[in-house]
Design a protein around this motif. Sequence first.
Motif, short mmCIF file in Angstrom:
data_model
loop_
_atom_site.label_atom_id
_atom_site.label_comp_id
_atom_site.label_asym_id
_atom_site.label_seq_id
_atom_site.Cartn_x
_atom_site.Cartn_y
_atom_site.Cartn_z
N TYR A 167 3.07 8.23 69.36
CA TYR A 167 2.63 6.71 69.28
C TYR A 167 1.65 6.36 68.04
O TYR A 167 1.88 5.30 67.39
N SER A 168 0.66 7.02 67.88
CA SER A 168 -0.43 7.03 67.21
C SER A 168 -0.07 6.91 65.62
O SER A 168 -0.28 5.95 64.84
N ARG A 171 2.50 4.14 64.69
CA ARG A 171 1.78 2.77 64.70
C ARG A 171 0.91 2.70 63.33
O ARG A 171 0.87 1.56 62.69
N ARG A 172 0.17 3.79 63.31
CA ARG A 172 -0.68 3.54 62.10
C ARG A 172 0.16 3.50 60.61
O ARG A 172 -0.26 2.98 59.76
N THR A 176 8.27 0.21 62.11
CA THR A 176 8.95 -0.96 62.82
C THR A 176 10.06 -1.18 62.32
O THR A 176 10.90 -0.32 61.89
N LEU A 200 10.24 1.04 68.68
CA LEU A 200 9.50 0.12 67.60
C LEU A 200 10.51 -0.53 66.85
O LEU A 200 10.27 -1.47 65.75
N GLU A 301 -6.27 3.37 72.13
CA GLU A 301 -4.77 3.40 71.74
C GLU A 301 -3.92 4.09 72.93
O GLU A 301 -2.83 3.72 72.99
#
Length: 352
Positions: A167-168, A171-172, A176, A200, A301
């Motif tokens: 996930y980290s 997202r970073r 998307t 996402l 997070e």
Amino acid sequence: MYKTKAYAAPSAIAPLAATTISRREPTDRDVQVEILFCGICHSDLHSVRNEWSEFMATTYPIVPGHEILGRVTKVGAAVTRFKPGDRAAVGCLIDSDRTCPQCKAGLENFCPNLTLTFNSPDKHLGGVTYGGYSDSIVVDERFVLRVPANLDPAGAAPLLCAGITTYSPLRRWGVTKGKKVGIVGLGGLGHMGVKIAHALGAHVVAFTTSPGKKEDALRLGADEVVVSRNTDEMQKHANSFDFILDAVSANHDINAYLNLLGIDGNLALVGAPAKPFAVSAFSLLMGRRCLSGSNIGGLPETQEMLDFCGAHNITADVEIIPIQKVNEAYERLLKADVKYRFSIDMASLKSE
Ligand code: NAP
Ligand code: ZN
């Protein structure tokens, strides 16, 4: 101090076996958790076999396990967020200095004085910390997480490492809708990466060396699957990815993936083979590409990831095993034969 049952490896070449370890009695700020499920991460295996001796040598005996899900049995007087009976989870970190810039920014995972869940100096009892292959654990409230009630406990345990580790970076690096994202290696981390990148909204391409995992990859949320040993299939995706997450546990040709990145594309490593990679300068020069890395995630997070998984009903696909099968499970991990995370039912430890 109190005694609790655990599974430990006495050396790098011995199997894990039942033992008894000591835990501290909860202090004012501690939460005591009865462990119900603990996932098996490939990092457990790297550590048990001392494969990371150059970076973090293993102290024996080692009790691995950092994907811990359980129920609170006792709390200290100053604990406010948990009470006995609550569901609670513990990941890869159980303490940090709380004062450094990283801790202040919620990036405890990069604290220079962090305490890992296993094989870190134990500030309370001396020796090293012992992980989740055990009956219970005692952890400062700040490092205990909440798991949404709708998530199945056996499948939620692996979120504590495989979930946050994928996930980290996703997202970073802005994964998307509209982004083309590759996930390399369909193991514990990789299969979570596919699920999360799909949630996402990205266009997800899974890369596997195991043709037998193709159908599963599509079911898990991949839009396309590439068998990475097939050069023609790989070549079709040249220069096209925004982001690739590499979750492979062993050495492999990383240039083959760098060459699939588009201009300014980024390949982030989360897989942690002990030996260095050979990187061709041209794989990076052409297209101004980046090679980066990511290591688990901080506490805020990790909670965000758990809530995200709750909202999207995401858990790991698990094979539930009794602790007595842990050595067999390690051998299967080495053969990339897990669908897609082993989750240990800790009730099995009671019969030892
Ligand atoms: P895993 O479940 O064993 O999965 C690894 C996958 O890599 C396998 O299922 C296989 O997928 C692929 N693979 C294995 N050997 C390969 C080879 N020789 N060549 C190409 N592909 C190969 O492991 P995991 O628990 O997901 O962990 C993956 C790695 O991430 C480990 O090194 C672990 O220590 C590391 N890790 C890092 C972090 C971090 O914070 N950075 C956190 C946790 C774990 P296919 O069958 O699909 O090819
Ligand atoms: Zn892990």
